[in-house]
Design a protein around this motif. Structure first.
Motif, short mmCIF file in Angstrom:
data_model
loop_
_atom_site.label_atom_id
_atom_site.label_comp_id
_atom_site.label_asym_id
_atom_site.label_seq_id
_atom_site.Cartn_x
_atom_site.Cartn_y
_atom_site.Cartn_z
N GLY A 31 -41.21 -64.05 100.08
CA GLY A 31 -40.71 -63.86 98.73
C GLY A 31 -40.74 -65.16 97.97
O GLY A 31 -40.99 -66.21 98.50
N GLY A 32 -40.44 -65.11 96.68
CA GLY A 32 -40.52 -66.33 95.89
C GLY A 32 -39.30 -66.55 95.04
O GLY A 32 -39.32 -67.39 94.16
N ASP A 33 -38.23 -65.83 95.29
CA ASP A 33 -37.07 -65.94 94.41
C ASP A 33 -36.09 -67.04 94.82
O ASP A 33 -35.10 -67.28 94.16
N ASN A 34 -36.38 -67.74 95.92
CA ASN A 34 -35.52 -68.83 96.42
C ASN A 34 -34.09 -68.40 96.70
O ASN A 34 -33.19 -69.20 96.75
N ASN A 36 -31.73 -66.78 99.48
CA ASN A 36 -31.68 -66.43 100.89
C ASN A 36 -30.79 -65.22 101.09
O ASN A 36 -29.68 -65.17 100.59
N THR A 37 -31.31 -64.25 101.83
CA THR A 37 -30.48 -63.12 102.22
C THR A 37 -29.65 -63.57 103.41
O THR A 37 -29.89 -64.61 104.00
N ALA A 38 -28.68 -62.77 103.78
CA ALA A 38 -27.85 -63.09 104.94
C ALA A 38 -28.71 -63.20 106.19
O ALA A 38 -28.50 -64.08 107.03
N ALA A 39 -29.70 -62.31 106.31
CA ALA A 39 -30.59 -62.34 107.48
C ALA A 39 -31.41 -63.63 107.51
O ALA A 39 -31.59 -64.23 108.57
N GLU A 40 -31.92 -64.07 106.33
CA GLU A 40 -32.69 -65.31 106.28
C GLU A 40 -31.81 -66.50 106.62
O GLU A 40 -32.23 -67.41 107.33
#
Length: 143
Positions: A31-34, A36-40
């Motif tokens: 992705g490119g939105d910078n 971070n999801t909890a998983a990331e």
């Protein structure tokens, strides 16, 4: 050969380094939105705990940022910058022999990429740039 670099140029440098590091498919999946999801975020934390990937990713990141033109083995300034950058990740002091003896086939590429990408992030990258500047080293920029 060495020059100051503005934050916008740092972002461009990061993109260039990432493109040379991973395939387009991997970049598309990130992705490119910078954001971070909890998983990331969990993946990054796990990758930091995995020393071989973290150690190698941080040293490669520093070399790419500051020594793309090459370096001399045993350069005390480079080793000091490496050690301080590794300390940001709770890694042991830099030793060239650790890098020379890495079994590249044993590296988890996903973990490596997560740490390398975080190392280039504005948050961590700015800290590493400050570390280098404290040792009199400016970011390497192709001219």
């Amino acid at each position: 050969m060495f020059a100051s670099i503005k934050k916008g140029n740092l972002r461009m440098k990061k993109r260039c380094l990432l493109l040379s590091l991973v395939t387009c498919a991997t970049l598309a999946a990130c992705g490119g939105d910078n954001v971070n999801t909890a998983a990331e975020t969990k993946q990054v934390a796990e990758a930091k705990a995995e020393k071989i990937e973290t150690y190698y990713a941080v040293t490669k990141c520093v070399d790419d940022l500051f020594y793309s033109g090459g370096y001399d083995v045993g350069d005390e300034t480079r080793e000091a910058i490496m050690s301080e950058a590794l300390a940001l990740y709770n890694q042991p002091k830099y030793e060239q022999s650790k890098i020379d003896n890495i079994d590249h086939s044993a590296i988890d590429t996903t973990k490596y990429i997560l740490v390398y990408t975080e190392c280039l992030s504005e948050e961590v990258g700015d800290k590493i740039v400050a570390i280098a500047k404290s040792h009199g080293v400016e970011q390497w920029v192709e001219e």
